[in-house]
Design a protein around this motif. Structure first.
Motif, short mmCIF file in Angstrom:
data_model
loop_
_atom_site.label_atom_id
_atom_site.label_comp_id
_atom_site.label_asym_id
_atom_site.label_seq_id
_atom_site.Cartn_x
_atom_site.Cartn_y
_atom_site.Cartn_z
N GLN A 107 10.24 2.53 1.51
CA GLN A 107 9.49 4.05 1.01
C GLN A 107 9.98 4.01 -0.23
N PHE A 108 9.16 4.65 -1.18
CA PHE A 108 9.54 4.87 -2.51
C PHE A 108 8.83 6.28 -3.06
N GLY B 274 -0.74 17.71 -2.59
CA GLY B 274 -0.99 19.21 -2.41
C GLY B 274 0.60 19.62 -1.81
N GLU B 275 0.55 20.51 -0.84
CA GLU B 275 1.91 21.21 -0.24
C GLU B 275 2.51 20.21 0.55
N THR B 276 1.99 19.08 1.01
CA THR B 276 2.54 18.08 1.74
C THR B 276 3.00 16.87 0.84
N ARG B 277 3.19 17.23 -0.37
CA ARG B 277 3.48 15.95 -1.26
C ARG B 277 5.21 15.47 -1.27
N HIS B 278 5.95 16.54 -0.67
CA HIS B 278 7.31 16.22 -0.17
C HIS B 278 7.51 15.86 1.32
N ASP B 279 6.58 16.06 2.04
CA ASP B 279 6.87 16.20 3.46
C ASP B 279 6.82 14.68 3.96
N SER B 280 7.75 13.95 4.15
CA SER B 280 8.01 12.72 4.65
C SER B 280 7.28 12.33 6.09
N ASN C 10 6.93 -6.52 -9.91
CA ASN C 10 7.22 -6.17 -11.09
C ASN C 10 8.19 -5.38 -11.62
N LEU C 11 8.91 -4.93 -10.52
CA LEU C 11 9.95 -3.95 -10.93
C LEU C 11 11.24 -5.03 -10.82
N PRO C 12 12.19 -4.64 -11.12
CA PRO C 12 13.55 -5.35 -11.29
C PRO C 12 14.04 -5.32 -9.88
N LYS C 13 14.83 -6.81 -9.62
CA LYS C 13 15.32 -6.81 -8.36
C LYS C 13 16.12 -6.03 -7.59
N ASP C 14 16.76 -5.31 -8.25
CA ASP C 14 17.63 -4.09 -7.70
C ASP C 14 16.75 -3.09 -7.09
N ALA C 15 15.92 -2.75 -7.79
CA ALA C 15 14.91 -1.66 -7.54
C ALA C 15 13.93 -2.03 -6.23
N GLN C 16 13.65 -3.43 -6.15
CA GLN C 16 12.83 -4.02 -5.06
C GLN C 16 13.89 -3.81 -3.87
N GLN C 17 14.91 -4.16 -3.93
CA GLN C 17 15.93 -4.14 -2.78
C GLN C 17 16.17 -2.84 -2.29
N THR C 18 16.24 -1.73 -3.12
CA THR C 18 16.53 -0.47 -2.85
C THR C 18 15.23 0.13 -2.04
N ILE C 19 13.87 -0.26 -2.31
CA ILE C 19 12.75 -0.16 -1.65
C ILE C 19 13.05 -0.67 -0.11
N GLU C 20 13.33 -2.01 -0.20
CA GLU C 20 13.38 -2.69 1.37
C GLU C 20 14.41 -1.89 2.08
N TYR D 185 0.74 -1.03 -0.03
CA TYR D 185 0.01 0.08 0.20
C TYR D 185 0.86 1.20 0.05
N CYS D 186 0.36 2.33 -0.71
CA CYS D 186 1.12 3.24 -0.68
C CYS D 186 0.19 4.68 -0.08
N ILE D 187 0.86 5.41 0.51
CA ILE D 187 -0.06 6.60 0.64
C ILE D 187 0.86 7.86 0.08
N TYR D 188 0.28 8.78 -0.14
CA TYR D 188 0.75 10.03 -0.62
C TYR D 188 -0.07 11.01 -0.88
#
Length: 114
Positions: free
Chosen positions: A95-96, A12-18, A80-90, A6-9
């Motif tokens: 978070q991505f 608005g103004e908070t789009r870059h506010d982690s 569906n992402l490449p394995k290196d992308a999945q590892q980067t997310i982990e 699940y991704c929440i995002y």
């Protein structure tokens, strides 16, 4: 197996506010499963485990839950992402980044993995 997240995002103004997004995530995780609160029940329904539809358009969380800020929820099949992308997310605490030109249909920002 499909590595569904699940991704929440916000768009608005908070789009870059982690910290804001993390605060909303913590509120979601803090909802008791046996709640009687209508909004909390709606949130639990949006994030229930047996709801696996990663191609579905995003849904907006109730504004009362997000302090009036538009926050969206969408599933992504990261398998569906490449394995290196999945590892980067982990490695990045699961978070991505997403690009949400149309709020209901964001895309994973895959350039961050190149």
């Amino acid at each position: 197996m499909q590595n569904i997240y699940y991704c929440i995002y916000s768009t608005g103004e908070t789009r870059h506010d982690s910290s804001f997004i993390n605060k909303i995530a913590e509120k979601i995780f803090a909802i008791p499963t046996n709640t009687n609160d209508k909004i909390d029940k709606e949130i639990l329904d949006l994030f229930k485990i047996d709801f696996a539809k990663p191609g579905e358009f995003a849904k907006k969380l109730p504004l009362a839950f997000t302090d009036g800020v538009a926050v969206w929820r969408r599933q992504f099949a990261l398998g569906n992402l490449p394995k290196d992308a999945q590892q980067t997310i982990e490695d990045n605490d699961r978070q991505f980044c997403v690009v949400a030109i149309v709020p209901e249909n964001p895309r994973i920002l895959t350039e961050q993995f190149s």
